[in-house]
Design an enzyme around this catalytic site. Structure first.
Site, PDB file in Angstrom:
ATOM      1  N   ASP A   1       0.830  -1.230   0.064  1.00  0.00           N
ATOM      2  CA  ASP A   1       0.084   0.077   0.062  1.00  0.00           C
ATOM      3  C   ASP A   1       0.889   1.160   0.067  1.00  0.00           C
ATOM      4  O   ASP A   1       1.926   1.240   0.590  1.00  0.00           O
ATOM      5  CB  ASP A   1      -0.754  -0.158   1.404  1.00  0.00           C
ATOM      6  N   ILE A   2       0.480   2.369  -0.808  1.00  0.00           N
ATOM      7  CA  ILE A   2       1.303   3.469  -0.861  1.00  0.00           C
ATOM      8  C   ILE A   2       1.285   4.441   0.433  1.00  0.00           C
ATOM      9  O   ILE A   2       2.243   4.974   0.750  1.00  0.00           O
ATOM     10  CB  ILE A   2       0.726   4.151  -2.150  1.00  0.00           C
TER      11      ILE A   2
ATOM     12  N   ASN B   1     -12.715  -3.008   2.477  1.00  0.00           N
ATOM     13  CA  ASN B   1     -13.931  -1.690   2.483  1.00  0.00           C
ATOM     14  C   ASN B   1     -14.635  -1.858   1.591  1.00  0.00           C
ATOM     15  O   ASN B   1     -14.334  -1.677   0.269  1.00  0.00           O
ATOM     16  CB  ASN B   1     -12.969  -0.350   2.694  1.00  0.00           C
TER      17      ASN B   1
ATOM     18  N   GLY C   1     -15.272   3.601   3.905  1.00  0.00           N
ATOM     19  CA  GLY C   1     -13.591   3.677   3.747  1.00  0.00           C
ATOM     20  C   GLY C   1     -13.206   3.443   2.253  1.00  0.00           C
ATOM     21  O   GLY C   1     -12.015   3.591   2.130  1.00  0.00           O
ATOM     22  N   GLN C   2     -13.970   2.672   1.508  1.00  0.00           N
ATOM     23  CA  GLN C   2     -13.408   2.458   0.076  1.00  0.00           C
ATOM     24  C   GLN C   2     -13.304   3.800  -0.659  1.00  0.00           C
ATOM     25  O   GLN C   2     -14.059   4.482  -1.045  1.00  0.00           O
ATOM     26  CB  GLN C   2     -14.362   1.363  -0.658  1.00  0.00           C
ATOM     27  N   SER C   3     -11.837   3.751  -1.251  1.00  0.00           N
ATOM     28  CA  SER C   3     -11.424   5.169  -1.845  1.00  0.00           C
ATOM     29  C   SER C   3     -11.116   4.578  -3.296  1.00  0.00           C
ATOM     30  O   SER C   3     -11.115   5.529  -4.362  1.00  0.00           O
ATOM     31  CB  SER C   3     -10.195   5.726  -1.241  1.00  0.00           C
TER      32      SER C   3
ATOM     33  N   HIS D   1     -10.393  -4.698  -3.439  1.00  0.00           N
ATOM     34  CA  HIS D   1      -8.857  -4.997  -2.618  1.00  0.00           C
ATOM     35  C   HIS D   1      -9.252  -5.320  -1.637  1.00  0.00           C
ATOM     36  O   HIS D   1      -9.806  -5.059  -0.582  1.00  0.00           O
ATOM     37  CB  HIS D   1      -8.024  -3.963  -2.900  1.00  0.00           C
ATOM     38  N   LEU D   2      -8.278  -6.267  -0.921  1.00  0.00           N
ATOM     39  CA  LEU D   2      -8.166  -6.924   0.047  1.00  0.00           C
ATOM     40  C   LEU D   2      -6.905  -6.702   0.816  1.00  0.00           C
ATOM     41  O   LEU D   2      -5.895  -6.628   0.481  1.00  0.00           O
ATOM     42  CB  LEU D   2      -8.095  -8.501   0.058  1.00  0.00           C
TER      43      LEU D   2
HETATM   44  P1  DGP Z   1      -9.396   1.685   0.395  1.00  0.00           P
HETATM   45  O1  DGP Z   1      -9.511   2.950   1.187  1.00  0.00           O
HETATM   46  O2  DGP Z   1      -9.916   0.423   1.053  1.00  0.00           O
HETATM   47  O3  DGP Z   1     -10.222   2.103  -0.980  1.00  0.00           O
HETATM   48  O4  DGP Z   1      -7.826   1.502   0.293  1.00  0.00           O
HETATM   49  C1  DGP Z   1      -7.196   2.006  -0.975  1.00  0.00           C
HETATM   50  C2  DGP Z   1      -5.870   1.860  -0.405  1.00  0.00           C
HETATM   51  O5  DGP Z   1      -5.047   1.896  -1.799  1.00  0.00           O
HETATM   52  C3  DGP Z   1      -5.239   3.088   0.248  1.00  0.00           C
HETATM   53  O6  DGP Z   1      -4.979   2.347   1.521  1.00  0.00           O
HETATM   54  C4  DGP Z   1      -4.371   3.712  -0.330  1.00  0.00           C
HETATM   55  C5  DGP Z   1      -3.902   2.575  -1.636  1.00  0.00           C
HETATM   56  N1  DGP Z   1      -3.459   3.250  -3.001  1.00  0.00           N
HETATM   57  C6  DGP Z   1      -4.215   4.026  -3.666  1.00  0.00           C
HETATM   58  N2  DGP Z   1      -3.573   4.317  -4.723  1.00  0.00           N
HETATM   59  C7  DGP Z   1      -2.643   3.546  -4.846  1.00  0.00           C
HETATM   60  C8  DGP Z   1      -1.318   3.575  -5.564  1.00  0.00           C
HETATM   61  O7  DGP Z   1      -1.367   4.086  -6.775  1.00  0.00           O
HETATM   62  N3  DGP Z   1      -0.584   2.538  -5.197  1.00  0.00           N
HETATM   63  C9  DGP Z   1      -0.263   1.744  -4.287  1.00  0.00           C
HETATM   64  N4  DGP Z   1       0.500   0.877  -3.804  1.00  0.00           N
HETATM   65  N5  DGP Z   1      -1.371   1.900  -3.412  1.00  0.00           N
HETATM   66  C10 DGP Z   1      -2.500   3.135  -3.628  1.00  0.00           C
END
Ligand code: DGP
Length: 116
Positions: free
Chosen positions: A32-33, A89, A95-97, A102-103
């Site tokens: 995760d970023i 999420n 909180g789904q963004s 994704h898990l």
């Molecule tokens: P959620 O809030 O459940 O939709 O989680 C989305 C996650 O995705 C959040 O923790 C940040 C991550 N994320 C968003 N954009 C990117 C990306 O471009 N690369 C990576 N590695 N993670 C990302």
């Protein structure tokens, strides 16, 4: 959301770089970023499924698969003894963004309950 606008579809195609820790023909696991724990990996199906709410009966195999991959990734990340948390999420209110299922696999610190 159209697949061409989906950031995680771009991770699948390689157009967006990610630190991939596991991949096979059905899914990709990458860091995760914006990590919320020392270990924070996302596992996504290669196929675009917007959310758990959009998953159909035909998606059951890949849903089961990403859960098993979560355990494998957690073990590879050294979380066997300390444990790990898996989270999906679903919907903005939860909180789904990113609108590509994704898990989250989180570990390496104490996990509290209930989650925020
Ligand atoms: P959620 O809030 O459940 O939709 O989680 C989305 C996650 O995705 C959040 O923790 C940040 C991550 N994320 C968003 N954009 C990117 C990306 O471009 N690369 C990576 N590695 N993670 C990302």
């Amino acid at each position: 959301m159209a697949e061409q606008d989906c950031i995680f579809c771009s991770v699948v195609t390689g157009d967006v770089r990610a630190e991939i820790v596991f991949q096979d023909d059905r899914c990709i696991a990458f860091r995760d970023i914006n990590p919320q724990a020392p270990v924070h990996v996302l596992i996504i199906p290669r196929e675009h499924i917007e959310s758990l709410d959009d998953a159909g009966r035909g998606d059951e195999p890949v849903l089961g698969h990403i859960l098993r991959v979560a355990a494998r990734v957690a073990n590879d990340e050294g979380l066997t003894e300390s444990g790990f948390r898996t989270v999906i999420n679903t919907g903005a209110g939860a909180g789904q963004s990113v609108l590509h299922l994704h898990l989250h696999v989180l570990g390496g610190r104490p996990m509290h309950w209930p989650p925020g």
